[in-house]
Write a protein that holds these residues in place. Structure first.
Motif: not given
Length: 459
Positions: A89-118
């Motif tokens: 979805v990002l187009g091939g990976g994270l780009v240094p110096g880029s700003a990415v906004l991740l949105g979603g309804h409560p309970g969709a899994g935003k914090s879970t996805l980013l915590l797993q990634t982190a």
């Protein structure tokens, strides 16, 4: 002291006004203007340039224009987020110096996805996870429950942008995660956190730091009741990529869709499954959306849609029932209701089948939202199947755009769609003549049609 200047910004469309008014002239919404403070220019800046006249501008501007052909075409460096679907979805990976906004309804899994990634990225890179909604113990408990590696991940519970910038200047992380941007605030702005001014200025300050320090900035954003990202519209212009994590509480599947991406294609789709250990990638989404019952039922048909850079097979279901109302209902879940009404008119005019006295209900199985027109022919054939109460063959797959004159128009990437259907065991396909291959895949019978009447005869 000079008086602080302010402006009034519409929270719906981002239009600015010099004074408050009840209705926005741009989007026509009521009571959406909020006051924000404007930063004044440096004293003497205007006088310095004005006194120099035209020559002052020439002396101040030292940059030169370049020819487009001389721009360096070196590929943007990327690194993996440790999730292939996220990278897609990002187009091939994270780009240094880029700003990415991740949105979603409560309970969709935003914090879970980013915590797993982190936690995964922290094993090889410097990662700072900033939480403004939860305590550090809550985040640690979630990481422990998901059995994630917690060594190396730096954590900070803070909502002040000034304090946060001082910390990141010292830590110099390669990846900075903010959960969420609606909780951040600047001290010199009088409005409460989550307001238009706070979200706008906080995002601008964080994005400016990410560009200057070559840091990957991941922001979590809330979603309003109508499904749009909360906050001012200008926030979408500041960031490089806007992603939306969708999925209802009654389904364990989540879809990550790109709505804006300066480093890749938009409308790319990533599929995840919510399991006990967090979000798990779904490498073959067609297999999930094709989990059909053994009993054949009328109104059920498989179509091939194109999401970003790959084909996906999904099932569309239609149900027609005699209406007891003067104005029959037209309900479409996962499809455009306005396009459904248009297709029913085409079916009556060029197919000879009247549905004006029927309630029509359409559903795309799996919670997928189909945004392209290649689903037109499949929708009409599913409607005909339900209207006549005759099941369609289970090995049949359909795609194609239907025009107002009843013609079947070709769609992009038709060959790849047919090949994908053949991989999943489908043996018959009804496609536009412009998408018919010279040689069909082994075991696949391809029926090419030009008009809606030909498609109905092919059934």
């Amino acid at each position: 002291m000079a008086k602080a200047k302010s402006a009034f910004v519409c929270t719906e469309c981002g239009a600015e006004y010099s004074k408050w008014q009840g209705q926005c002239n741009n989007c026509r919404e009521w009571n959406t203007l909020s006051e924000i403070r404007l930063t004044s220019a440096r004293p003497g800046a205007a006088g310095a340039s004005g006194g120099a006249g035209r020559g002052g501008y020439a002396g101040a501007l030292t940059k030169e224009v370049v020819d487009l052909s001389g721009v360096d075409l070196t590929e943007v460096p990327r690194f993996s987020s440790t999730f292939e679907e996220f990278d897609r979805v990002l187009g091939g990976g994270l780009v240094p110096g880029s700003a990415v906004l991740l949105g979603g309804h409560p309970g969709a899994g935003k914090s879970t996805l980013l915590l797993q990634t982190a936690c995964r990225l922290a094993q090889s890179k410097r990662v700072l996870y900033v939480t403004g909604e939860e305590s550090l113990s809550q985040v640690a408990m979630r990481a422990h429950r998901l059995q994630l590696p917690t060594q190396g991940l730096k954590m900070l519970a803070e909502t002040s942008v000034e304090t946060l910038l001082a910390v990141v200047e010292r830590e110099r992380p390669e990846v900075l995660i903010i959960d969420s941007i609606q909780t951040m605030h600047l001290e010199d702005i009088g409005s409460a956190p989550g307001g238009v001014a706070q979200v706008r200025e906080s995002a601008a300050a964080l994005t400016r730091f990410a560009k200057q320090s070559n840091t990957v900035l991941l922001l979590v954003g809330h979603v309003t009741k109508d499904g749009t990202l909360a906050g001012p519209k200008v926030l979408e212009h500041m960031i490089d990529a806007s992603l939306l994590l969708e999925g209802g509480s009654d389904s364990r599947f989540r879809t990550l869709r790109g709505q804006k991406n300066r480093f890749g294609a938009v409308n790319e789709l990533g599929v995840f499954a919510m399991v006990e250990l967090g979000l798990k990638e779904v490498k073959n989404p067609s297999a999930i959306f094709l989990s059909r019952s053994e009993e054949q039922a009328s109104g059920s048909l498989v179509m091939v849609v194109w999401e970003g850079t790959r084909p996906i097979l999904v099932e569309v279901q239609a149900l027609l029932d005699e209406s007891a109302l003067g104005n029959p209902r037209r309900v479409a879940v996962g499809l455009d209701p306005n396009r459904l009404a248009m297709l029913l008119a085409v079916l009556h005019k060029h197919g000879g089948l009247f549905t004006g006295d029927q309630d029509v209900f359409l559903n795309v199985v799996g919670g997928v939202k189909v945004l392209e027109t290649s689903a037109d022919l499949a929708v009409l054939l599913a409607v005909v199947s339900s209207l006549q109460n005759r099941p369609l063959p289970r090995e049949l797959v359909v795609f194609g755009e239907v025009g107002l004159s009843g013609e079947i128009r070709p769609v992009p990437s038709g060959q790849e769609r047919i090949v994908e259907a053949a991989k999943h065991g489908f043996t018959r396909a009804i496609v536009p003549r412009g998408n018919a291959p010279r040689q069909a895949p082994a075991g696949m019978q391809v029926v090419a049609v030009d008009k809606l009447s030909e498609a109905l005869e092919a059934l």
